[in-house]
Design an enzyme around this catalytic site. Structure first.
Site, PDB file in Angstrom:
ATOM      1  N   GLY A 129      50.057  14.744  72.840  1.00 26.50           N
ATOM      2  CA  GLY A 129      49.784  13.352  72.527  1.00 26.50           C
ATOM      3  C   GLY A 129      51.031  12.529  72.373  1.00 26.50           C
ATOM      4  O   GLY A 129      50.947  11.334  72.031  1.00 26.50           O
ATOM      5  N   ASP A 130      52.178  13.131  72.611  1.00 25.48           N
ATOM      6  CA  ASP A 130      53.449  12.415  72.530  1.00 25.48           C
ATOM      7  C   ASP A 130      54.409  13.101  73.495  1.00 25.48           C
ATOM      8  O   ASP A 130      53.976  13.788  74.416  1.00 25.48           O
ATOM      9  CB  ASP A 130      53.978  12.405  71.093  1.00 25.48           C
ATOM     10  CG  ASP A 130      54.799  11.160  70.764  1.00 25.48           C
ATOM     11  OD1 ASP A 130      55.636  10.787  71.607  1.00 25.48           O
ATOM     12  OD2 ASP A 130      54.607  10.568  69.689  1.00 25.48           O
TER      13      ASP A 130
END
Length: 485
Positions: free
Chosen positions: A264-265
């Site tokens: 997610g990053d």
């Protein structure tokens, strides 16, 4: 299994007693098996590690229960504490057998291996009370989510030497969903825990495991050196909050290779401290090798340099990278007040499929720990080299934004072909406050990166090896006697 060792005995007596402990453990286990009815067998396999251990124990020896319900924090802590006594005679391995082992945070020790069976799952507790609050990192000055302290990582260690976290693809599941919700709803008082954090340590190996659903960053070596991270799989929902894959932070001599990351990053984020705190701490990240990594991260980068880079980042070498549905390739993130530098960056042989930006440098990243940063602390960005890259379905070739009065210099891009998507930006290159050259790049670069011709420039990639590249792992043998009914 508790054995009392007198305080402050002479070194020779320590060694003698440790050997005696080992013998007693082996004899005790053997007697238990021999005295039982049934057929006797062995569990055995080979594994790779920087150090092999002469002694082994199993989590169930310390009261562990692998039903996914019972809390095993005490069992992990007892096991590590007991096995720490074998450090002077080669160290010990804690074997986590098949099962689901719910636990809060526990610390590691030196000369120690944590081994996860292929059917073992360590489940991170979702109860905040199972994670003590510790001080913020000195190079950050505060927690990243909130001011003040931070929840300790699920697996934590500090001031260690010779530590291995490995397995035959066992799983570490952080069960991060409630943490992500609390972060988005701003109901947390401290920064969320990472899955693995090792501080002020050296000779670290993390390999052959799967990491799932971290509450925050997955792997965070900080203020450490001589680190090998390889053959790990990291999986998190692509919209989960700040689930960076691997974040070496103020570290030296790091090898990251053969990893698969869905995040997610940023899949890998190289860091070295935040604004005035990172400048004062002054510990750069350098001598980093990244190769054969696959990354999926629709909202972030394959490799990010920064944004916390105030202690400096230098000599990062990345090659043989595959990106699928990723926002950008290598992104430099910095801004006014950061200070520090990012220099001597070398990237080659990157294949990208579906990108927002292929090249991205950001000089306006405005996140600050507080209002005490120095507005005159300007970062130095120089000697950035990209070569031999192919991208398809990219919305934009490059977004390269330096800082007015602080030009990013020495950018070199050669032998790069970028296929633009149907909905691509009309102007594929956006360049401000940068300087450099290109050669053999399609589509035509911006005027600040003049084309030198396809045969005139081949951006530099070092030929000499870094020390961490020459570190070889050993083949170690695990044998455990079993009782089979």
């Amino acid at each position: 299994m508790e054995v009392q060792v007198p305080r402050n005995p002479k070194p020779s007596k320590i060694m003698g007693r440790l050997i005696l402990i080992a013998v007693l453990v082996v004899v005790s286990c053997s007697r238990e098996v021999v005295g039982s009815r049934g057929h006797h067998g062995w569990r055995s396999f080979d594994y790779s590690a920087i150090s092999c251990r002469p002694f082994t124990a199993t989590l169930t020896d310390f009261g562990g229960v692998g039903d996914g319900v019972a809390l095993n924090t005490k069992a992990f802590r007892l096991a590590v504490n007991f096995l720490s006594r074998f450090g002077p005679v080669g160290g010990a391995m804690l074997y986590v057998p098949p099962g689901k082992w719910l636990t809060g945070s526990f610390n590691l020790t030196s000369h120690f291996t944590l081994f996860l069976d292929q059917d073992a799952v360590i489940l991170g507790s979702q109860d905040e009370n199972d994670y003590p609050v510790i001080k913020p990192l000195p190079s950050y000055g505060r927690g990243r989510d909130n001011e003040g302290g931070r929840f300790i990582s699920l697996i934590f260690g500090t001031n260690l030497t010779d530590v291995v976290i490995t397995g035959n693809n066992g799983t570490l599941d952080g069960q991060g969903s409630p943490w992500w919700d609390k972060y988005r709803n701003r109901t947390l008082n401290h920064t969320r825990p990472y899955l693995i954090e090792i501080m002020y340590s050296k000779h670290i190996q993390i390999s052959n495991i799967t990491l799932l659903n971290s509450p925050n960053w997955n792997v965070h070596p900080v203020y450490s050196s001589d680190i090998i991270i390889e053959w790990i799989t990291i999986l998190a929902p692509t919209r989960s909050a700040n689930t960076d894959g691997i974040n070496p932070d103020s570290c030296t001599n790091i090898r990251i290779q053969d990893c698969y990351i869905v995040s997610g990053d940023d899949c890998i984020a190289v860091k070295s401290g935040w604004d005035e705190y990172g400048i004062a701490f002054g510990m750069p990240t350098k001598q980093v090798v990244i190769r054969r990594v696959t990354c999926i991260s629709p909202t972030s980068a394959i490799i990010a340099l920064g944004s916390e880079m105030s202690g400096g980042i230098e000599d990062v070498r990345a090659e043989d990278i595959l990106a699928i549905d990723t926002e950008s390739a290598v992104r430099i993130k910095t801004g006014v007040g950061r200070g520090g530098y990012v220099k001597d960056i070398y990237v080659r042989r990157v294949t990208m499929k579906t990108m927002k930006y292929v090249f991205w440098m950001t000089g306006n990243y405005g996140s600050h720990p507080d209002d005490k940063y120095d507005p005159n602390a300007l970062p130095v960005i120089k000697n950035i080299n990209y070569r031999d890259m192919v991208a398809e379905n990219a919305r934009m070739a490059a977004r390269l934004e330096g800082i007015l009065g602080d030009t990013f210099t020495g950018i070199c891009i050669s032998n790069v072909t970028i296929g633009l998507a149907q909905d691509a930006k009309k102007v594929p290159w956006k360049c401000t406050d940068i300087s450099g050259v290109t050669s053999g790049v399609v589509p035509q670069p911006c005027d600040l990166l003049p084309d030198q011709g396809p045969k005139k420039v081949s951006c530099y990639f070092p030929t000499e090896t870094l020390p961490i590249e020459n570190v070889e792992v050993q083949t170690c043998a695990f044998r455990q006697k079993l009782h089979m009914v």
